[in-house]
Design an enzyme around this catalytic site. Structure first.
Site, PDB file in Angstrom:
ATOM      1  N   GLY A  11       0.850  -1.362  -0.223  1.00  0.00           N
ATOM      2  CA  GLY A  11       0.137   0.075  -0.074  1.00  0.00           C
ATOM      3  C   GLY A  11       0.980   1.186   0.048  1.00  0.00           C
ATOM      4  O   GLY A  11       0.326   2.432   0.681  1.00  0.00           O
ATOM      5  N   ALA A  12       1.955   1.315  -0.732  1.00  0.00           N
ATOM      6  CA  ALA A  12       3.077   2.453  -0.554  1.00  0.00           C
ATOM      7  C   ALA A  12       2.964   3.250  -1.600  1.00  0.00           C
ATOM      8  O   ALA A  12       3.571   4.006  -2.013  1.00  0.00           O
ATOM      9  CB  ALA A  12       4.382   1.660  -0.521  1.00  0.00           C
ATOM     10  N   GLY A  15      -0.476   7.809   0.098  1.00  0.00           N
ATOM     11  CA  GLY A  15      -1.104   8.145   1.654  1.00  0.00           C
ATOM     12  C   GLY A  15       0.113   7.516   2.445  1.00  0.00           C
ATOM     13  O   GLY A  15       1.404   8.230   2.253  1.00  0.00           O
ATOM     14  N   ILE A  16      -0.156   7.089   3.701  1.00  0.00           N
ATOM     15  CA  ILE A  16       0.957   6.912   4.644  1.00  0.00           C
ATOM     16  C   ILE A  16       2.169   5.886   4.116  1.00  0.00           C
ATOM     17  O   ILE A  16       3.343   6.182   4.794  1.00  0.00           O
ATOM     18  CB  ILE A  16       0.296   6.685   6.048  1.00  0.00           C
ATOM     19  CG1 ILE A  16      -0.281   5.375   6.030  1.00  0.00           C
ATOM     20  CG2 ILE A  16      -0.622   7.732   6.551  1.00  0.00           C
ATOM     21  CD1 ILE A  16      -0.738   4.634   7.192  1.00  0.00           C
ATOM     22  N   GLY A  17       1.568   5.216   3.283  1.00  0.00           N
ATOM     23  CA  GLY A  17       2.718   4.152   2.921  1.00  0.00           C
ATOM     24  C   GLY A  17       3.695   4.932   2.180  1.00  0.00           C
ATOM     25  O   GLY A  17       5.061   4.713   2.152  1.00  0.00           O
ATOM     26  N   SER A 132      -6.266   0.407  13.117  1.00  0.00           N
ATOM     27  CA  SER A 132      -6.925   1.624  13.142  1.00  0.00           C
ATOM     28  C   SER A 132      -7.939   1.455  14.760  1.00  0.00           C
ATOM     29  O   SER A 132      -8.131   0.510  15.200  1.00  0.00           O
ATOM     30  CB  SER A 132      -8.280   1.715  12.092  1.00  0.00           C
ATOM     31  OG  SER A 132      -9.007   2.853  12.376  1.00  0.00           O
ATOM     32  N   TYR A 158     -15.324  -2.716   7.900  1.00  0.00           N
ATOM     33  CA  TYR A 158     -13.955  -2.534   7.970  1.00  0.00           C
ATOM     34  C   TYR A 158     -13.574  -2.225   9.281  1.00  0.00           C
ATOM     35  O   TYR A 158     -12.548  -2.614   9.768  1.00  0.00           O
ATOM     36  CB  TYR A 158     -14.256  -0.662   7.659  1.00  0.00           C
ATOM     37  CG  TYR A 158     -12.828   0.037   7.943  1.00  0.00           C
ATOM     38  CD1 TYR A 158     -11.644  -0.032   7.030  1.00  0.00           C
ATOM     39  CD2 TYR A 158     -12.708   0.968   9.095  1.00  0.00           C
ATOM     40  CE1 TYR A 158     -10.585   0.388   7.321  1.00  0.00           C
ATOM     41  CE2 TYR A 158     -11.465   1.536   9.298  1.00  0.00           C
ATOM     42  CZ  TYR A 158     -10.350   1.205   8.612  1.00  0.00           C
ATOM     43  OH  TYR A 158      -9.247   1.972   8.673  1.00  0.00           O
TER      44      TYR A 158
END
Length: 280
Positions: A11-12, A15-17, A132, A158
């Protein structure tokens, strides 16, 4: 700084990745980025000079191919950051027959970790799971209905997957810490990213366009702080394996199910059943 590490981040591409990949690269680590979008993943790889792979976690064959590539491509993996995830507003099955949120957020990272397990134990890898605080709000986890066929709701599903991330971390620690693996999960904060952007549902609107919600969101770089801290830190010194972290501290408030060792073990076993017990 500690020695340079080989850090794989899923997931890079955004976003945060992506923010974590940039920071870890600047800090001298060899970063391997994995993303769903070939264009975004390739662009970030060129920007920072990183190796990159394309994998859509809604396709388990992509995960199997990725595991083969990582197993053959690297002598060791010091950090595996299972960061890929999403929230999907409408009930949908993947090509593998699983509910999409459940597969992308839990099944796929579980499968990737299991397929890499020999290399991870040999490398004494830190396995980091992006969870989360939504896990606090998860209802009773039904191991007989992990696809939420009977009670689907985008936020409900989720939150359940984020609880599953924590339970996976607990059980990974229980099964493999003695063999060298350290495991941690963390809440990145409420981050303004494109997370959920592929959904046209009210969930995406609430998370990304609602004025009040957006005002409470932090930046991807701030959201990446704990991922970078865990990746660069020394397990047993800077952080403790098996824990779930918020703001660099073990979370004080958690869903009671997150402490249920029997549930963690049963979720692991059920997940292996669903995946056909890969690998042998």
């Amino acid at each position: 700084m500690n020695r340079s590490k080989i850090v794989v981040i899923t997931g890079a591409s955004d976003g945060i990745g992506a923010a974590a990949a940039r920071r870890l690269h600047r800090n001298g680590h060899r970063v391997v980025i994995v993303g769903r979008s070939p264009q975004k993943t390739g662009a970030l790889a060129r920007e920072i000079g990183a190796d990159h792979y394309h994998a859509d976690f809604a396709r388990l064959d992509d995960v199997r191919k990725l595991a083969d590539e990582l197993n053959t491509g690297y002598p060791r993996i010091d950090v595996l950051a299972n960061n890929a995830g999403g929230v999907f507003g409408d009930p949908a099955k993947t090509v593998d027959g699983f509910e999409k949120t459940f597969q992308v957020n839990h099944l796929a990272p579980f499968l990737l970790t299991r397929l890499l397990i020999d290399k991870l134990t040999t490398s004494r890898t830190s396995v980091i799971q992006t969870s989360s605080m939504g896990a606090r709000l998860a209802g009773r986890l039904d191991l007989g209905d992990l696809d939420h066929d009977r009670n689907f709701g985008p936020i409900r599903t989720y939150n359940a997957s984020k609880l599953e991330n924590i339970l996976f971390t607990r059980e990974l620690h229980a099964r493999y810490h003695a063999q060298g693996i350290a495991a941690a999960a963390f809440h990145p904060g409420n981050v303004a990213t494109s997370f959920g952007a592929h959904s046209a549902s009210p969930v995406h609107k609430f998370l990304t366009t609602n004025r009040v919600t957006r005002a409470m969101l932090s930046t991807p770089d701030k959201g990446a702080d704990q991922l970078v801290w865990l990746a660069e830190g020394q397990p047993g010194v800077d952080w403790q394996s098996g824990n779930y972290y918020e703001a660099r501290r073990p979370a004080r408030r958690m869903n009671r199910q997150a402490h249920d060792t029997d549930l963690a073990r049963e979720l692991w076993d059920r997940t292996e059943q669903l995946l056909g017990k890969e690998p042998s």
